[in-house]
Motif scaffolding. Structure first.
Motif, PDB file in Angstrom:
ATOM      1  N   TYR A   1       1.931   2.105   9.787  1.00 48.27           N
ATOM      2  CA  TYR A   1       1.543   4.511  10.497  1.00 48.27           C
ATOM      3  C   TYR A   1       1.684   4.821   8.744  1.00 48.27           C
ATOM      4  CZ  TYR A   1       4.414   7.825  11.136  1.00 48.27           C
ATOM      5  OH  TYR A   1       4.729   9.258  10.841  1.00 48.27           O
ATOM      6  N   PHE A   2       2.634   4.099   7.689  1.00 50.25           N
ATOM      7  CA  PHE A   2       2.555   4.489   6.976  1.00 50.25           C
ATOM      8  C   PHE A   2       1.342   4.226   5.740  1.00 50.25           C
ATOM      9  CE2 PHE A   2       7.451   4.034   7.311  1.00 50.25           C
ATOM     10  CZ  PHE A   2       7.559   5.686   6.950  1.00 50.25           C
ATOM     11  N   HIS A   3       0.507   3.603   5.874  1.00 54.64           N
ATOM     12  CA  HIS A   3      -0.562   3.544   5.272  1.00 54.64           C
ATOM     13  C   HIS A   3      -1.736   4.043   6.681  1.00 54.64           C
ATOM     14  CE1 HIS A   3      -0.931   0.161   2.798  1.00 54.64           C
ATOM     15  NE2 HIS A   3       0.455  -0.029   3.032  1.00 54.64           N
ATOM     16  N   ALA A   4      -1.369   4.908   7.795  1.00 60.12           N
ATOM     17  CA  ALA A   4      -2.104   5.664   8.291  1.00 60.12           C
ATOM     18  C   ALA A   4      -2.205   6.936   8.141  1.00 60.12           C
ATOM     19  CB  ALA A   4      -2.292   5.587   9.966  1.00 60.12           C
TER      20      ALA A   4
ATOM     21  N   LYS B   1       5.546   7.367  -3.455  1.00 58.32           N
ATOM     22  CA  LYS B   1       5.147   8.567  -2.152  1.00 58.32           C
ATOM     23  C   LYS B   1       5.498   8.386  -1.102  1.00 58.32           C
ATOM     24  CE  LYS B   1       0.055   6.743  -3.685  1.00 58.32           C
ATOM     25  NZ  LYS B   1      -1.072   7.241  -3.748  1.00 58.32           N
ATOM     26  N   LEU B   2       6.260   7.303  -0.892  1.00 56.45           N
ATOM     27  CA  LEU B   2       6.931   7.628   0.642  1.00 56.45           C
ATOM     28  C   LEU B   2       8.634   8.378   0.514  1.00 56.45           C
ATOM     29  CD1 LEU B   2       6.232   4.503   1.992  1.00 56.45           C
ATOM     30  CD2 LEU B   2       5.031   5.964   2.286  1.00 56.45           C
TER      31      LEU B   2
ATOM     32  N   ALA C   1       9.668 -13.072  14.274  1.00 55.52           N
ATOM     33  CA  ALA C   1       8.489 -12.930  14.370  1.00 55.52           C
ATOM     34  C   ALA C   1       8.149 -11.354  15.237  1.00 55.52           C
ATOM     35  CB  ALA C   1       7.535 -13.697  15.551  1.00 55.52           C
ATOM     36  N   GLY C   2       9.408 -10.785  15.913  1.00 55.21           N
ATOM     37  CA  GLY C   2       9.606  -9.831  16.727  1.00 55.21           C
ATOM     38  C   GLY C   2       9.294  -8.611  14.576  1.00 55.21           C
ATOM     39  N   TRP C   3      10.749  -8.816  14.747  1.00 55.38           N
ATOM     40  CA  TRP C   3      11.299  -8.407  13.666  1.00 55.38           C
ATOM     41  C   TRP C   3      10.046  -7.930  12.406  1.00 55.38           C
ATOM     42  CZ3 TRP C   3      14.759  -4.851  12.526  1.00 55.38           C
ATOM     43  CH2 TRP C   3      14.561  -4.425  11.709  1.00 55.38           C
ATOM     44  N   ILE C   4       9.486  -9.017  12.404  1.00 52.98           N
ATOM     45  CA  ILE C   4       8.000  -8.853  11.393  1.00 52.98           C
ATOM     46  C   ILE C   4       7.452  -8.076  11.672  1.00 52.98           C
ATOM     47  CG2 ILE C   4       6.000  -9.593  10.415  1.00 52.98           C
ATOM     48  CD1 ILE C   4       8.508 -12.580   9.563  1.00 52.98           C
ATOM     49  N   ALA C   5       6.916  -8.301  12.685  1.00 55.19           N
ATOM     50  CA  ALA C   5       6.177  -7.519  13.727  1.00 55.19           C
ATOM     51  C   ALA C   5       6.299  -5.868  13.617  1.00 55.19           C
ATOM     52  CB  ALA C   5       5.685  -7.552  15.439  1.00 55.19           C
ATOM     53  N   PHE C   6       7.564  -5.974  13.628  1.00 56.02           N
ATOM     54  CA  PHE C   6       8.201  -4.520  13.944  1.00 56.02           C
ATOM     55  C   PHE C   6       7.940  -3.682  11.852  1.00 56.02           C
ATOM     56  CE2 PHE C   6      12.075  -1.492  12.788  1.00 56.02           C
ATOM     57  CZ  PHE C   6      11.813  -0.427  13.907  1.00 56.02           C
ATOM     58  N   LEU C   7       8.272  -4.726  11.604  1.00 59.63           N
ATOM     59  CA  LEU C   7       8.018  -3.730   9.870  1.00 59.63           C
ATOM     60  C   LEU C   7       6.334  -3.725  10.030  1.00 59.63           C
ATOM     61  CD1 LEU C   7      10.472  -6.714   7.968  1.00 59.63           C
ATOM     62  CD2 LEU C   7      10.956  -4.377   8.578  1.00 59.63           C
ATOM     63  N   MET C   8       5.869  -4.535  10.112  1.00 59.52           N
ATOM     64  CA  MET C   8       4.314  -4.326   9.917  1.00 59.52           C
ATOM     65  C   MET C   8       3.835  -2.697  10.560  1.00 59.52           C
ATOM     66  SD  MET C   8       3.159  -6.472   7.765  1.00 59.52           S
ATOM     67  CE  MET C   8       5.419  -6.357   6.983  1.00 59.52           C
ATOM     68  N   ILE C   9       4.167  -2.908  11.750  1.00 58.97           N
ATOM     69  CA  ILE C   9       4.162  -2.257  12.827  1.00 58.97           C
ATOM     70  C   ILE C   9       4.181  -0.596  11.707  1.00 58.97           C
ATOM     71  CG2 ILE C   9       4.624  -0.140  14.092  1.00 58.97           C
ATOM     72  CD1 ILE C   9       4.731  -2.701  15.794  1.00 58.97           C
ATOM     73  N   GLY C  10       5.774  -0.491  11.413  1.00 58.43           N
ATOM     74  CA  GLY C  10       5.784   0.684  10.196  1.00 58.43           C
ATOM     75  C   GLY C  10       5.078   0.363   8.508  1.00 58.43           C
ATOM     76  N   ALA C  11       4.256  -0.563   8.224  1.00 55.74           N
ATOM     77  CA  ALA C  11       3.656  -0.899   7.427  1.00 55.74           C
ATOM     78  C   ALA C  11       2.293  -0.158   7.213  1.00 55.74           C
ATOM     79  CB  ALA C  11       3.489  -2.184   6.943  1.00 55.74           C
TER      80      ALA C  11
ATOM     81  N   LEU D   1      -4.899  -4.381   4.694  1.00 58.42           N
ATOM     82  CA  LEU D   1      -5.001  -5.482   5.972  1.00 58.42           C
ATOM     83  C   LEU D   1      -4.419  -6.632   6.422  1.00 58.42           C
ATOM     84  CD1 LEU D   1      -7.961  -6.129   7.425  1.00 58.42           C
ATOM     85  CD2 LEU D   1      -8.482  -6.620   4.702  1.00 58.42           C
ATOM     86  N   SER D   2      -3.418  -6.629   5.278  1.00 61.91           N
ATOM     87  CA  SER D   2      -2.780  -7.844   4.640  1.00 61.91           C
ATOM     88  C   SER D   2      -1.202  -7.599   5.577  1.00 61.91           C
ATOM     89  CB  SER D   2      -2.243  -7.371   3.489  1.00 61.91           C
ATOM     90  OG  SER D   2      -2.521  -8.410   2.925  1.00 61.91           O
ATOM     91  N   ALA D   3      -1.264  -5.853   6.325  1.00 58.30           N
ATOM     92  CA  ALA D   3      -0.168  -6.099   7.648  1.00 58.30           C
ATOM     93  C   ALA D   3      -0.660  -6.066   7.945  1.00 58.30           C
ATOM     94  CB  ALA D   3       0.499  -4.375   6.906  1.00 58.30           C
TER      95      ALA D   3
END
Length: 108
Positions: free
Chosen positions: A79-82, A35-36, A67-77, A92-94
Protein backbone atom coordinates in the motif's frame (compact mmCIF):
# COMPACT_ATOMS: atom_id res chain seq x y z
CA UNK A 1 11.29 -30.53 0.24
CA UNK A 2 7.71 -29.35 -0.23
CA UNK A 3 6.48 -26.11 -1.73
CA UNK A 4 5.52 -24.94 1.76
CA UNK A 5 9.10 -25.36 2.93
CA UNK A 6 10.38 -23.46 -0.09
CA UNK A 7 7.88 -20.64 0.59
CA UNK A 8 9.04 -20.45 4.23
CA UNK A 9 12.67 -20.28 3.13
CA UNK A 10 11.91 -17.51 0.63
CA UNK A 11 10.00 -15.50 3.25
CA UNK A 12 12.76 -15.97 5.81
CA UNK A 13 15.56 -14.94 3.44
CA UNK A 14 13.79 -11.82 2.18
CA UNK A 15 12.64 -10.59 5.58
CA UNK A 16 15.85 -11.43 7.45
CA UNK A 17 17.99 -9.57 4.93
CA UNK A 18 16.00 -6.37 5.55
CA UNK A 19 16.32 -6.47 9.35
CA UNK A 20 19.85 -5.02 9.57
CA UNK A 21 18.67 -2.00 7.56
CA UNK A 22 15.80 -1.44 9.99
CA UNK A 23 17.61 -2.12 13.26
CA UNK A 24 20.90 -0.41 12.44
CA UNK A 25 19.26 2.68 10.99
CA UNK A 26 21.07 2.51 7.68
CA UNK A 27 20.48 5.56 5.44
CA UNK A 28 18.26 3.73 2.90
CA UNK A 29 15.87 2.57 5.61
CA UNK A 30 15.87 5.91 7.42
CA UNK A 31 15.05 7.73 4.17
CA UNK A 32 12.21 5.33 3.40
CA UNK A 33 10.56 5.64 6.81
CA UNK A 34 11.13 9.41 6.85
CA UNK A 35 8.98 9.63 3.70
CA UNK A 36 6.27 7.80 5.65
CA UNK A 37 6.67 10.11 8.67
CA UNK A 38 7.46 6.99 10.74
CA UNK A 39 11.13 7.46 11.58
CA UNK A 40 12.38 5.98 13.93
CA UNK A 41 9.44 4.27 15.67
CA UNK A 42 7.85 2.85 12.53
CA UNK A 43 11.18 1.51 11.27
CA UNK A 44 12.01 -0.23 14.53
CA UNK A 45 8.52 -1.61 15.14
CA UNK A 46 8.27 -2.90 11.58
CA UNK A 47 11.56 -4.71 12.11
CA UNK A 48 10.33 -6.23 15.38
CA UNK A 49 7.04 -7.37 13.85
CA UNK A 50 8.80 -8.89 10.84
CA UNK A 51 11.28 -10.68 13.13
CA UNK A 52 8.41 -12.18 15.16
CA UNK A 53 6.78 -13.26 11.90
CA UNK A 54 9.93 -15.02 10.72
CA UNK A 55 10.31 -16.78 14.07
CA UNK A 56 6.64 -17.81 14.07
CA UNK A 57 6.72 -19.12 10.53
CA UNK A 58 9.54 -21.50 11.49
CA UNK A 59 7.42 -23.09 14.28
CA UNK A 60 4.94 -25.66 12.89
CA UNK A 61 2.20 -24.84 15.43
CA UNK A 62 2.24 -21.13 14.59
CA UNK A 63 3.01 -21.20 10.86
CA UNK A 64 -0.49 -20.37 9.66
CA UNK A 65 -0.89 -17.44 12.06
CA UNK A 66 2.60 -16.10 11.38
CA UNK A 67 2.03 -16.36 7.63
CA UNK A 68 -1.21 -14.42 8.03
CA UNK A 69 0.59 -11.79 10.08
CA UNK A 70 3.36 -11.49 7.48
CA UNK A 71 0.75 -11.20 4.71
CA UNK A 72 -0.89 -8.35 6.66
CA UNK A 73 2.45 -6.55 6.98
CA UNK A 74 3.20 -7.00 3.27
CA UNK A 75 -0.21 -5.64 2.28
CA UNK A 76 0.71 -2.54 4.27
CA UNK A 77 4.12 -2.37 2.59
CA UNK A 78 2.56 -2.65 -0.87
CA UNK A 79 0.00 0.00 0.00
CA UNK A 80 2.72 2.47 0.97
CA UNK A 81 4.76 1.61 -2.12
CA UNK A 82 1.70 2.26 -4.27
CA UNK A 83 0.78 5.55 -2.60
CA UNK A 84 3.94 7.20 -1.24
CA UNK A 85 7.18 5.39 -1.97
CA UNK A 86 6.84 4.29 -5.57
CA UNK A 87 7.37 0.90 -7.15
CA UNK A 88 10.88 -0.50 -6.87
CA UNK A 89 12.74 -3.65 -5.90
CA UNK A 90 11.46 -3.44 -2.35
CA UNK A 91 7.88 -3.52 -3.61
CA UNK A 92 8.71 -6.60 -5.68
CA UNK A 93 10.17 -8.29 -2.59
CA UNK A 94 7.04 -7.42 -0.60
CA UNK A 95 4.90 -8.92 -3.38
CA UNK A 96 6.89 -12.15 -3.36
CA UNK A 97 6.63 -12.42 0.43
CA UNK A 98 2.89 -11.71 0.25
CA UNK A 99 2.38 -14.43 -2.36
CA UNK A 100 4.41 -16.98 -0.37
CA UNK A 101 2.69 -16.17 2.93
CA UNK A 102 -0.78 -16.41 1.39
CA UNK A 103 0.23 -19.76 -0.11
CA UNK A 104 1.12 -21.02 3.36
CA UNK A 105 -2.14 -19.71 4.88
CA UNK A 106 -4.15 -21.50 2.17
CA UNK A 107 -2.20 -24.76 2.42
CA UNK A 108 -2.41 -24.96 6.23
Amino acid sequence: MTLEHIAIIIISIILLQTLPFKFLGLPESVALFTKLWQEPRGRIWTGILELFGVIGIRIPQTQKYAAGWIAFLMIGALYFHATVLGWNGLALSAGIVLFCSLFIVIKK
